[in-house]
Design a protein around this motif. Sequence first.
Motif, PDB file in Angstrom:
ATOM      1  N   LEU A  98      33.995  54.258  47.816  1.00 26.77           N
ATOM      2  CA  LEU A  98      34.488  53.127  47.408  1.00 26.77           C
ATOM      3  C   LEU A  98      33.634  52.521  46.079  1.00 26.77           C
ATOM      4  O   LEU A  98      34.263  51.959  45.192  1.00 26.77           O
ATOM      5  CB  LEU A  98      33.488  52.165  48.438  1.00 26.77           C
ATOM      6  N   ALA A  99      32.417  53.292  45.555  1.00 29.04           N
ATOM      7  CA  ALA A  99      31.884  53.011  44.338  1.00 29.04           C
ATOM      8  C   ALA A  99      32.589  53.451  43.094  1.00 29.04           C
ATOM      9  O   ALA A  99      32.885  52.946  42.050  1.00 29.04           O
ATOM     10  CB  ALA A  99      30.587  53.490  44.259  1.00 29.04           C
ATOM     11  N   ARG A 100      33.543  54.132  43.499  1.00 29.11           N
ATOM     12  CA  ARG A 100      34.357  54.897  42.370  1.00 29.11           C
ATOM     13  C   ARG A 100      35.616  54.197  41.934  1.00 29.11           C
ATOM     14  O   ARG A 100      36.355  54.746  41.248  1.00 29.11           O
ATOM     15  CB  ARG A 100      34.442  56.597  42.284  1.00 29.11           C
ATOM     16  N   LEU A 101      36.062  53.365  42.942  1.00 29.38           N
ATOM     17  CA  LEU A 101      37.371  52.655  43.002  1.00 29.38           C
ATOM     18  C   LEU A 101      37.313  51.672  41.952  1.00 29.38           C
ATOM     19  O   LEU A 101      37.188  50.503  42.243  1.00 29.38           O
ATOM     20  CB  LEU A 101      37.585  52.267  44.531  1.00 29.38           C
ATOM     21  N   ASP A 102      37.806  51.830  40.804  1.00 30.49           N
ATOM     22  CA  ASP A 102      37.769  50.872  39.665  1.00 30.49           C
ATOM     23  C   ASP A 102      38.818  49.814  40.197  1.00 30.49           C
ATOM     24  O   ASP A 102      38.389  48.622  39.797  1.00 30.49           O
ATOM     25  CB  ASP A 102      38.307  51.507  38.093  1.00 30.49           C
ATOM     26  N   VAL A 103      39.879  50.206  40.863  1.00 30.99           N
ATOM     27  CA  VAL A 103      40.892  49.095  41.075  1.00 30.99           C
ATOM     28  C   VAL A 103      40.235  48.108  42.087  1.00 30.99           C
ATOM     29  O   VAL A 103      40.516  46.943  42.024  1.00 30.99           O
ATOM     30  CB  VAL A 103      41.938  49.813  41.617  1.00 30.99           C
ATOM     31  N   ARG A 104      39.230  48.421  43.245  1.00 32.01           N
ATOM     32  CA  ARG A 104      38.579  47.570  43.775  1.00 32.01           C
ATOM     33  C   ARG A 104      37.850  46.582  43.077  1.00 32.01           C
ATOM     34  O   ARG A 104      37.879  45.508  43.494  1.00 32.01           O
ATOM     35  CB  ARG A 104      37.874  48.460  44.955  1.00 32.01           C
ATOM     36  N   GLN A 105      37.028  47.026  42.393  1.00 35.84           N
ATOM     37  CA  GLN A 105      36.258  46.215  41.521  1.00 35.84           C
ATOM     38  C   GLN A 105      36.862  45.252  40.741  1.00 35.84           C
ATOM     39  O   GLN A 105      36.725  43.983  40.488  1.00 35.84           O
ATOM     40  CB  GLN A 105      35.399  46.936  40.646  1.00 35.84           C
ATOM     41  N   LEU A 106      38.004  45.561  40.058  1.00 38.75           N
ATOM     42  CA  LEU A 106      38.741  44.667  39.338  1.00 38.75           C
ATOM     43  C   LEU A 106      39.573  43.914  40.009  1.00 38.75           C
ATOM     44  O   LEU A 106      39.866  42.743  39.604  1.00 38.75           O
ATOM     45  CB  LEU A 106      39.775  45.665  38.465  1.00 38.75           C
ATOM     46  N   ALA A 107      39.965  44.269  41.350  1.00 38.32           N
ATOM     47  CA  ALA A 107      40.937  43.430  42.018  1.00 38.32           C
ATOM     48  C   ALA A 107      40.273  42.380  42.700  1.00 38.32           C
ATOM     49  O   ALA A 107      40.776  41.351  42.895  1.00 38.32           O
ATOM     50  CB  ALA A 107      41.579  44.250  43.131  1.00 38.32           C
ATOM     51  N   ARG A 108      39.142  42.338  42.941  1.00 34.44           N
ATOM     52  CA  ARG A 108      38.330  41.383  43.910  1.00 34.44           C
ATOM     53  C   ARG A 108      38.266  40.086  43.524  1.00 34.44           C
ATOM     54  O   ARG A 108      38.865  39.171  44.288  1.00 34.44           O
ATOM     55  CB  ARG A 108      36.886  41.906  44.430  1.00 34.44           C
ATOM     56  N   PRO A 109      38.086  39.383  42.334  1.00 36.18           N
ATOM     57  CA  PRO A 109      38.144  38.250  41.889  1.00 36.18           C
ATOM     58  C   PRO A 109      39.593  37.545  41.987  1.00 36.18           C
ATOM     59  O   PRO A 109      39.724  36.517  42.207  1.00 36.18           O
ATOM     60  CB  PRO A 109      37.571  38.230  40.513  1.00 36.18           C
ATOM     61  N   LEU A 110      40.415  38.573  41.656  1.00 35.39           N
ATOM     62  CA  LEU A 110      41.985  38.354  41.507  1.00 35.39           C
ATOM     63  C   LEU A 110      42.666  38.102  43.154  1.00 35.39           C
ATOM     64  O   LEU A 110      43.251  37.109  43.436  1.00 35.39           O
ATOM     65  CB  LEU A 110      42.719  39.090  40.793  1.00 35.39           C
TER      66      LEU A 110
END
Length: 274
Positions: A98-110
């Motif tokens: 999960l920590a390596r999922l850039d898309v997850r971190q970028l997607a959360r605020p959106l």
Amino acid sequence: MQNLIKPDQKSPSAASTQAKEDRHFVTALARGLELLACFRSGDKALGNQELAERCKLPKSTVSRLTYTLTKTGHLDYVASMGKYRLGSATLALGSAMLARLDVRQLARPLMQELADFSQGMVSLGMRDRLSMIYVENCRSQTALTLSLDIGSRIPLASTAMGRAYLAAVKADERHEILELIRQADEVQWSAVQEGIQQSLDEYDQLTCCTSFGSWQKDVNAIAVAFYPGNGMAPVSINCGGPAFSLSPDFLLNEVRPRLLELVQRLRIALGNTS
């Protein structure tokens, strides 16, 4: 849209047999991983008999696997129950992934922004076999009663998130997955196939898939899937919730444009505009 199943397609069972005959394929390792995958969200502990039924393996084989996985820390034995639960070693693997999922971190605020607008729940999911697993989840204050969270599994065939994934993958992979779905439940296959085909057709028109009561009769959702890049498989983002508060018209006319914009912003942020 082309027919869902190719008449001359090689069955997944034949492909599995070939994999097992491959000298590089370690059957014991594969079985151990399959056993770990038997644990689902909500399972507190499972016994050898339950695992044997889910894995479709002899109980004696499962007993050896659970013993080994306990020694490696991937399972913990609960003596009072005579059952096993996932150990800390599996948590470390999941956390690292999960920590390596850039898309997850970028997607959360959106995603949170869309959840607040829709007064529903917005989730990011990845495919695992015939399920989609939530790897990120945002909900509005009014959607706090929804029980799904990170790690939850939903069916691939009947949900908007799963159907969007099917629409996004290449035709050959889609046919392989659909054949697995057919083999898993041949009795219901005709109805399932019809629902999936309808979703694939609407994806061509709407650039999203819907599930209005298809998975649960009181739940509506729409979803879009896309490739995040770096060789990763597609991920899906859905927006859904109780049918009484999220009508099909609202989801399609108000939420869909915002969901499509969210995905486009993610593509740009990830450097994947194709």
